[in-house]
Design an enzyme around this catalytic site. Structure first.
Site, mmCIF file in Angstrom:
data_model
loop_
_atom_site.group_PDB
_atom_site.id
_atom_site.type_symbol
_atom_site.label_atom_id
_atom_site.label_comp_id
_atom_site.label_asym_id
_atom_site.label_seq_id
_atom_site.Cartn_x
_atom_site.Cartn_y
_atom_site.Cartn_z
ATOM 1 N N GLU A 84 166.426 -4.316 -62.658
ATOM 2 C CA GLU A 84 165.971 -3.767 -63.931
ATOM 3 C C GLU A 84 167.052 -2.962 -64.640
ATOM 4 O OE1 GLU A 84 162.471 -4.519 -61.293
ATOM 5 O OE2 GLU A 84 164.370 -3.423 -61.048
ATOM 6 N N LYS B 47 157.567 -19.141 -47.524
ATOM 7 C CA LYS B 47 156.550 -18.346 -48.213
ATOM 8 C C LYS B 47 155.258 -19.150 -48.307
ATOM 9 C CE LYS B 47 156.108 -15.268 -52.191
ATOM 10 N NZ LYS B 47 156.786 -14.696 -53.371
ATOM 11 N N ARG C 229 162.670 2.347 -63.247
ATOM 12 C CA ARG C 229 163.901 2.280 -62.465
ATOM 13 C C ARG C 229 165.136 2.271 -63.363
ATOM 14 N NH1 ARG C 229 163.402 -2.027 -57.844
ATOM 15 N NH2 ARG C 229 163.924 -0.258 -56.538
#
Length: 630
Positions: free
Chosen positions: A366, A281, A394
């Site tokens: 979540e 990354k 969600r």
């Protein structure tokens, strides 16, 4: 002319020679660093996916083939390779191109994404449609290892293995989501990352056997049947193989030639394939490689050193939440914090540093976070679940079924409520009032400023039953901190009183404002006093649920005009509920509702979007002035 300048349309990359591709990758990486320095955006994820995207574009043909990015914030190279390089100058700006895939923006974008763990489910849908339609397009889902903690992934993997035709899933493994990955799956991937020796041996043995005349193929087939015994010498069998997928990897995610070769092989198999690609990354830009979490999503910065061009002087609501949680944690040992892979973004990091044993990062999960909190609350703990508004959607069923129906004491700290700006429609927190107001037993609060957020957090952790506090991503307002009044359940706060009678010159006005809109309402009220000599009654709603019915009905009976100002969609809003109460009261007041008329908001600055929706101070002032002076 650079190689990048030769990419004008989708599939132009296929005209380049293989040896030119590493040069193209560096040109793209340099372009991203310079371009995002001006516009901001998701820098580190895109720098890490450059070679990966190039290799896929060499193997796929657009728009016929379908490439689905999970979350989608790593799609910038894809946009560049499909002819949108020049449009990047207006990335994430109002009227410009989105920072996420958008089917309305280009036919090469096959699916709109913005939230995690969705790509494989969508790909399976494309796969099933291909079988029904009899077409032959290639289908590929690119998903990060952070997104693999989402439960939808495994529901989709369970189904995709039932198909006997090709679908390629690319696991882009950089050991990060936004924050560092956590949990058992991350440990499993760590074991796979060191399994390259097995794959190299397997490939070498099979190739050597196949070259032996007559008996080689039979020997290879026999070896294949006993591969589990060989494999266990090097790495435990993968969860993906156990689910029926062909697993390939790990593969160097920055070696274009190797990636292209493997992707071509994967696309030719008549079965679902998972290619495990290892990337870095922030690759190629030192500040982003060293601080990938910070550079996940950034505003404008100096490309020479990565330093932000925007000086942060005042604390945000996120900052206030973090520091207040530490104060609360010191007073109440039963308080614990829960985050879904966003400890830094939600402000939980401050609590985590002081109370690491009372902080839980559940990864991008979540739904689990909410039910996990319910279990804690059932045993007397006080869990504070800190999640962005758009992501908490969600877990709607878990909030309703596992927390609210059981009336459990769970505190929801809902960051990024309201208009969030440049990330566009998938990230706007404009629906939370509507869906939270339907929840039984739930108190829903919204602070007008810094001190009120602090007081609301203390109130919430000492309350009975579930409490949600929703607040903006902006700088925390301190304008009315000096007149902070005690929080009373279900009651608003009158900031300025006014006579509820009209005069010959004007109608009487009462303004109800929610959360960050109290600042806007105060600006409007002050201007009326200064320019028109009119003092409206100003009420800070405080509680979106339960309603302050008594005050709403008093206003309906006593004022000529009631204005409700809130930063949420109209359907299910506080204003709609207030209109119902006014009708029951049978008062004379006319309701003027300033809210978000658009149910979908594109990207743009918060100020620009408020102006477009008519909830900025200037627009509200003009509308109210016209009404009360008629």
């Amino acid at each position: 002319m650079t190689l990048l300048d030769q990419i004008k349309h989708e599939n132009d990359i296929r005209k380049l020679e293989p040896e030119e591709l590493p040069v193209l990758a560096e040109e793209i990486r340099s372009f991203l660093v310079q371009s995002l320095a001006k516009t901001g955006g998701h820098l580190a994820p895109n720098l890490g996916a450059v070679e990966l995207t190039i290799a896929l574009h060499r193997c796929m043909h657009f728009p016929e083939d379908k490439l689905i990015f999970d979350v989608g914030h790593q799609c910038y190279t894809h946009k560049i390779l499909t002819g949108r390089k020049d449009a990047m100058v207006r990335l994430r700006q109002y009227g410009g191109i989105s920072g996420f895939p958008k089917t309305g923006e280009s036919d090469a974008d096959s699916f709109n994404t913005g939230h995690s763990s969705t790509s494989i489910s969508a790909a399976v849908g494309f796969l099933a449609a291909r079988e029904h339609l009899g077409t032959n397009e290639r289908i590929c889902a690119v998903i990060g290892d952070g997104s693999m903690t989402g439960g939808m992934v495994y529901e989709a993997l369970d189904q995709v293995a039932q198909f006997k035709s090709n679908c390629v899933i690319v696991l882009n493994d950089n050991e990060m989501s936004i924050s560092k990955n956590v949990g058992g799956l991350s440990k499993s991937l760590n074991r796979l990352r060191v399994g390259k020796s097995y794959n190299e041996l397997k490939s070498g043995v099979e190739s050597a056997l196949m070259n032996i005349p007559e008996v080689g193929a039979k020997m290879a087939k026999g070896i294949k049947r006993s591969k589990d015994s060989i494999k266990n010498l090097f790495v435990q069998d993968t969860i993906f193989s156990d689910m029926g997928l062909t697993y390939i990897g790990p593969v160097d995610g920055h070696n274009i030639a190797e990636l292209t070769k493997i992707f071509e092989r994967a696309f030719r198999l008549d079965k679902p394939v998972l290619v495990h690609v290892k990337t870095v990354k922030g690759k190629g830009y030192q500040p982003a490689e060293h601080y990938p979490e910070h550079f996940h999503g950034v505003g404008p910065y100096d490309p020479e050193n990565g330093k932000s061009l925007k000086e942060k002087t005042e604390p945000t609501y996120t900052d206030i939440f973090g520091r207040t949680m530490v104060r609360i944690g010191r007073r109440n040992p039963k308080v614990v914090a829960i985050t879904a892979a966003m400890s830094r973004g939600t402000g939980v990091r401050a609590f985590q540093k002081v109370f690491p044993g009372r902080t839980y990062d559940v990864g991008i999960a979540e739904q689990h976070a909410v039910t996990f909190a319910a279990g804690l609350a059932m045993r007397g703990m006080v869990p504070v679940v800190a999640i962005y508004s758009s992501f908490l959607q969600r877990a709607y069923d878990q909030i309703l079924h596992d927390v609210c129906l059981q009336n459990l004491h769970v505190v929801f700290a809902i960051d990024r409520s309201g208009i969030t700006g440049e990330d566009g429609e998938t990230h706007q927190g404009i629906y939370d009032t509507a869906y939270l107001r339907t929840m039984p037993n739930l108190q829903v609060m919204c602070p007008k400023g810094q001190r009120e957020l602090e007081e609301m957090l203390f109130y919430a952790v000492n309350a009975d039953g579930p409490v949600a506090i929703k607040y903006s991503k902006e700088t925390a307002w301190t304008g009315l901190d000096h007149v902070m009044r005690q929080i009373v359940p279900g009651r608003g706060e009158v900031i300025s009183f006014a006579k509820s009678v009209s005069t010959v010159q004007h109608k009487s006005l009462c303004i109800f404002a929610a959360g960050c809109m109290v600042k806007t309402a105060k600006t409007v009220a002050d201007r009326m006093t200064e320019e028109l000599g009119i003092t409206p009654q100003l009420v800070n709603i405080r509680f979106v649920k339960p309603l302050d019915r008594e005050r709403i009905r008093e206003a309906a009976e006593g004022f000529d005009v009631i204005a409700v100002i809130e930063e949420s969609v109209q359907g299910g809003s506080f204003g709609e509920a207030a209109a119902y109460e006014m009708m029951l009261a049978g008062g004379k007041a006319k309701l003027m509702h300033f809210c978000l008329r658009s149910e979908i908001l594109q990207q743009g600055s918060i100020a620009r979007l408020r102006k477009e929706e008519g909830i900025d101070p200037e627009t509200i002032y003009a509308a109210l002035k016209k009404e009360i002076l008629e």
